[in-house]
Design a protein around this motif. Structure first.
Motif: not given
Length: 428
Positions: A349-356, A392-396, A400-411
């Motif tokens: 994922l682009l920007g993996n060196d930065q915290c989510c 590999s971390n449940i908080g992340c 991330i999943a909730n952010g995608l859900y709110e945008k309606g993105i199916d990832i």
């Protein structure tokens, strides 16, 4: 004797910082806020000023300390090896000790409920599983979320971010796994036995990450490893540690050490990198045991020739949690694990060196900053065109999943071992 913050430690270690600034481009809050006080060297200077009496311990000082994600990206690049993670924990303990009224006011209700009622006794979460399942099935949380009624209620916002509640696999009957509300103490290896391991469940993960825990047990069993799940294990203590509650964190560590030492196994498996770090650094291991992230353990495990993995010709994004990348330095193993799936196109994922922005309860306590940090992750995921994102971390994963859900993105967001187990035949 349980630990208490040490002013001498803060004075000595903060004095090791030479203010070179190499940490600045790696600090998420500095990059976002452009504030020296919200950079590692700036915070270290403030810590030193407070313990030496040059700066008052007031609300403004606390704000800058609270804004730290404890991602420890600064540690990974520090030429002087300043132990920033321990410094920020000790400073937060100092804050908790000397300004309890200020801290009490600033602590969210959600944080208090999590720490006092649930995290110290995570078996309560197992017993609340069916309640959370009913709440999700009713659909009322998502309905309130769409009406923007959850923004001011942090506890409800946390509940809204929970993934679909699942139940632990407790037995195998006629080749099919049955489910229940509580975990088995032992999950026997299938076929040739190659070893025995302990599995750390965590606290919130008992509700939010059952799929990963089930998948880990399934894959380990299929490879020939018996998995022990001691019922008296408790929270790893990371949230307590990073909020300055060092005594409570040490108490939880001692309980986990006692529980796992009774298993007589050499390896304790962690499925969440944040928990793995806390277990490792809080002294849960003994000279005969080790804490190992599930990704790393599976890469070194035997038994792969005896299993079949179905093809998945899809692009799969790999997100690196800060704890896995900056501290464990194990970020390569999730990539290697997904590469075991035939046809998978593994992409970082682009920007993996930065915290989510998840960082324990940071996404609740510092919502604006957390959302700002999340936005770049979401943009990178969307632009990739991928169907799956593994982390590999449940908080992340939740953030991330909730952010995608709110945008309606199916990832689909899931743990690497969960995707692997699915391709090995596990029905989740």
């Amino acid at each position: 004797m349980l630990p208490k913050f040490s002013k001498d430690f803060i004075i000595h270690e903060s004095s090791q910082c030479v203010s070179c600034g190499l940490c600045l481009p790696h600090c998420p809050t500095y990059r976002l806020l452009k504030s020296e006080a919200d950079s590692p060297r700036g915070r270290i200077a403030l810590m030193n000023g407070v313990v030496n009496g040059r700066i008052p311990l007031n609300a403004r000082f606390i704000l800058h300390m609270d804004r730290c994600l404890t991602c420890r990206a600064c540690e990974a690049v520090c030429p002087n090896n300043v132990p920033y993670g321990q410094l920020i924990d000790e400073t937060r303990a100092l804050i908790a000790d000397q300004s309890e009224s200020v801290v009490a006011i600033q602590k969210s209700g959600a944080r208090s409920v999590l720490e006092k009622l649930i995290l110290t006794r995570p078996t309560r979460l197992d017993r609340l599983r069916r309640l959370f399942y009913f709440i999700q099935k009713s659909g009322w949380v998502r309905w309130l979320q769409k009406l923007n009624r959850l923004e001011k209620n942090k506890l409800f916002k946390f509940i809204a971010q929970l993934p679909l509640i699942k139940f632990p696999h407790i037995a195998t009957v006629d080749g099919k796994r049955t489910s229940g509300n509580l975990w088995q103490k032992t999950y026997p290896a299938e076929g040739e036995k190659r070893g025995e391991v302990g599995l750390f469940l965590g606290c919130v993960a008992r509700i939010t990450d059952v799929a990963t825990l089930n998948s880990s047990i399934y894959v380990l069993n299929r490879l020939g490893y018996t998995v022990h799940v001691p019922p008296d294990q408790t929270c790893c203590g990371a949230l307590h540690q990073h909020s300055g509650a060092l005594k409570q964190a040490a108490s939880l560590a001692q309980q986990n050490k006692s529980v796992f030492s009774g298993l007589k196994v050499n390896t304790i498996i962690s499925t969440a990198s944040g928990c793995g770090i806390q277990l490792l650094e809080s002294g849960v291991t003994t000279e005969h045991t080790q804490i190992v992230d599930i990704n790393r353990f599976l890469i070194a495990a035997e038994g792969w020739k005896s299993v079949e993995i179905a093809s998945l010709p899809q692009k799969i994004l790999v997100h690196d949690p800060c704890s896995l990348r900056n501290i464990l330095r194990d970020q390569v193993y999730p990539h290697k694990l997904i590469e075991r799936i035939p046809g998978a196109q593994v992409v970082s994922l682009l920007g993996n060196d930065q915290c989510c922005g998840a960082a324990g309860t940071y996404f609740i306590d510092q919502q604006e900053i957390a959302d700002g940090l999340l936005e770049s992750k979401l943009s990178a995921a969307i632009d990739s065109g991928a169907r799956y994102l593994v982390t590999s971390n449940i908080g992340c994963a939740m953030h991330i999943a909730n952010g995608l859900y709110e945008k309606g993105i199916d990832i689909e967001v899931l743990h690497p071992v969960t995707l692997l187990a699915r391709q090995m035949g596990l029905e989740l």
